[in-house]
Design a protein around this motif. Structure first.
Motif, PDB file in Angstrom:
ATOM      1  N   ASP A  25     -12.320  22.888  -3.408  1.00  0.00           N
ATOM      2  CA  ASP A  25     -12.073  24.184  -2.769  1.00  0.00           C
ATOM      3  C   ASP A  25     -11.009  25.016  -3.473  1.00  0.00           C
ATOM      4  N   ASP A  39      -3.274  20.004  -0.449  1.00  0.00           N
ATOM      5  CA  ASP A  39      -4.408  20.181   0.460  1.00  0.00           C
ATOM      6  C   ASP A  39      -4.223  19.318   1.704  1.00  0.00           C
ATOM      7  N   GLY A  48     -11.992  23.922   2.202  1.00  0.00           N
ATOM      8  CA  GLY A  48     -11.412  24.913   3.092  1.00  0.00           C
ATOM      9  C   GLY A  48     -10.877  26.107   2.350  1.00  0.00           C
ATOM     10  N   LEU A  49      -9.877  26.750   2.903  1.00  0.00           N
ATOM     11  CA  LEU A  49      -9.305  27.970   2.350  1.00  0.00           C
ATOM     12  C   LEU A  49      -7.841  27.756   1.992  1.00  0.00           C
ATOM     13  N   ALA A  50      -7.417  28.451   0.931  1.00  0.00           N
ATOM     14  CA  ALA A  50      -6.024  28.345   0.521  1.00  0.00           C
ATOM     15  C   ALA A  50      -5.094  28.833   1.621  1.00  0.00           C
ATOM     16  N   ALA A  51      -5.542  29.827   2.385  1.00  0.00           N
ATOM     17  CA  ALA A  51      -4.717  30.377   3.459  1.00  0.00           C
ATOM     18  C   ALA A  51      -4.428  29.347   4.547  1.00  0.00           C
ATOM     19  N   PHE A  52      -5.292  28.323   4.644  1.00  0.00           N
ATOM     20  CA  PHE A  52      -5.121  27.267   5.643  1.00  0.00           C
ATOM     21  C   PHE A  52      -4.762  25.938   4.972  1.00  0.00           C
ATOM     22  N   GLY A 112      -5.996  24.500   2.467  1.00  0.00           N
ATOM     23  CA  GLY A 112      -7.157  23.719   2.083  1.00  0.00           C
ATOM     24  C   GLY A 112      -8.039  23.285   3.222  1.00  0.00           C
ATOM     25  N   CYS A 113      -7.688  23.632   4.443  1.00  0.00           N
ATOM     26  CA  CYS A 113      -8.515  23.264   5.600  1.00  0.00           C
ATOM     27  C   CYS A 113      -9.466  24.417   5.942  1.00  0.00           C
ATOM     28  N   PRO A 114     -10.587  24.111   6.577  1.00  0.00           N
ATOM     29  CA  PRO A 114     -11.565  25.167   6.947  1.00  0.00           C
ATOM     30  C   PRO A 114     -11.053  26.016   8.099  1.00  0.00           C
ATOM     31  N   ASP A 115     -11.618  27.209   8.187  1.00  0.00           N
ATOM     32  CA  ASP A 115     -11.316  28.120   9.294  1.00  0.00           C
ATOM     33  C   ASP A 115     -12.231  27.737  10.457  1.00  0.00           C
TER      34      ASP A 115
END
Length: 218
Positions: free
Chosen positions: A191, A198, A205-209, A211-214
């Motif tokens: 990701d 992560d 996921g997303l870097a904003a989270f 590495g976790c998914p929204d």
């Protein structure tokens, strides 16, 4: 020598505008390539040695100097390097193995914080040198600095002294200036967030989270 001094000034100019990103467990490997300068040390008197080191002397450029490094701990990094130069019309080839000690923690202890702009270190090690048609072992000591331009690339300056052993041993000063590339970070879920950063290393996921998914889709 003048050109080399200009290059060193340029390095420290970069130090003022770059961001620190020291070699670490996320990117444990690094390679570098650049130029080197070698000068035969003069008299054993300490004052004369300093004069030789900072003076114009008979410094000679060499291309290339290449090195490889492996992160060991937050304090130590192993370095191997191969250098080539012509000094006083003689061929200089050196293979060195050094251990680098990171000074960022020492800086934090002394000044209360580490600089966000550079990554200094000291090193010590040993080498095998072919010079003036002879081979001899050497003991190496010196200092260096990495000025990180981003997460993977840095400008490196390293300078030190090499003490040659045996009847054919020659003492020299050696500088180097080059580009460093560090690599080796793992990204298990692909990701774009390396595993060390992560929170969900096995789920894309997303870097904003981190590495976790929204999960709630907002």
């Amino acid at each position: 020598m003048k050109q080399f001094k200009i290059a060193v000034i340029a390095l420290f100019t970069l130090v003022t505008v770059s961001n620190v990103s020291a070699q670490d467990a996320s990117n444990p490997w690094a390679v570098s390539a650049g130029i080197t300068m070698v000068d035969v040390r003069g008299n054993a008197n300490f004052g004369d040695i300093l004069k030789d080191y900072f003076g114009t002397g008979d410094w000679e450029f060499g291309i290339p100097r290449i090195s490889g490094e492996r992160y060991l701990t937050d304090d130590f990094t192993a370095q191997v390097a191969l250098s080539y130069a012509k000094v006083n019309s003689a061929t200089y080839i050196a293979a060195d193995a050094n251990v680098k000690y990171n000074l960022n923690k020492l800086s934090e202890m002394v000044f209360g914080s580490t600089s966000p702009y550079f990554d200094p270190y000291v090193y010590a090690g040993a080498g095998l040198t072919h010079f003036y048609g002879n081979k001899f072992l050497s003991a190496n000591i010196g200092v260096g600095i990495n000025s990180w331009l981003n997460d993977n690339y840095a400008i490196n300056f390293q300078t030190g002294a090499k003490r040659g052993f045996g009847s054919n041993g020659v003492d020299v000063f050696q500088h180097s200036l080059g580009v460093v590339y560090k690599f080796g970070a793992k990204d298990t879920d692909g990701d774009g967030v390396v595993d060390n950063d992560d929170t969900c290393p096995e789920v894309a996921g997303l870097a904003a989270f981190n590495g976790c998914p929204d999960t709630d889709g907002d």
